[in-house]
Design an enzyme around this catalytic site. Sequence first.
Site, PDB file in Angstrom:
ATOM      1  CD  GLU A   1      -2.424   5.242  -6.194  1.00 14.28           C
ATOM      2  OE1 GLU A   1      -3.141   6.200  -5.884  1.00 14.28           O
ATOM      3  OE2 GLU A   1      -2.646   4.068  -5.829  1.00 14.28           O
TER       4      GLU A   1
ATOM      5  CE1 TYR B   1      -3.757  -2.090  -0.343  1.00 13.88           C
ATOM      6  CE2 TYR B   1      -4.736  -0.558   1.198  1.00 13.88           C
ATOM      7  CZ  TYR B   1      -4.872  -1.579   0.279  1.00 13.88           C
ATOM      8  OH  TYR B   1      -6.121  -2.078  -0.018  1.00 13.88           O
TER       9      TYR B   1
END
Length: 225
Positions: free
Chosen positions: A156, A149
């Site tokens: 991102e 994560y």
Amino acid sequence: MSKPNPLVQSYLALYNGVSCLLWTYISFSAAKHAYESRAEEKFSGFPIQIMNALYFTQTVAFLEPLHSLLGLVRSPFITSFIQVASRLFVLWGIIFLAPPASMGLGCLLLVLSWSIVEVPRYSFYFFNLFTSPPYLLTYVRYSMFLVLYPTGIAGEILCILTGLPYLAENHILSINMPNVLNFSFDYASIISVAILAYIPGSYIMYSHMLHQRNKVLGSAKTKAQ
């Protein structure tokens, strides 16, 4: 727990099974390409077939918040929506529109993190439709996110930061003055502000998964004993 509707169970089995296979293809293909590109000074991006598979597979995931909304699954709508929406935003709103964002460390981290974490997730969902998933699969599904994560979120954000100059310089999706409507819109500026949403969004997602990990692994360990 009530017996699931056979039609719903068949649909979810098909959805999770196909999703698992697609993410498996993406993860192995991406890892292979990354390994073969290790001698490059700067990562130059993934081949078009890998990116097309990623565009398709991640876009189909827009069904997941709908599954939650319709009560087909027990996953919370908000966390499902946040994850899918943020991924689709980066994929179509940044990488697709700004080619530089598909190159470099950001895209490398993003593709590997997304794909590797999704294989055990969809495998777990598939098994869970019919029987209790093996403890090892349960452990992997609720542990890999601890690393993947953060790396995925970092990927991102790096993609967004890499794509911003291109979006600004080329006025992508922007409306400049003067015009008939007397209205201006700067997409790059909106993105610069929207990136701040990662602060609460990341906290919500990670906290939710930590809670789920403690709940599920604790229960699975008790059953195993």
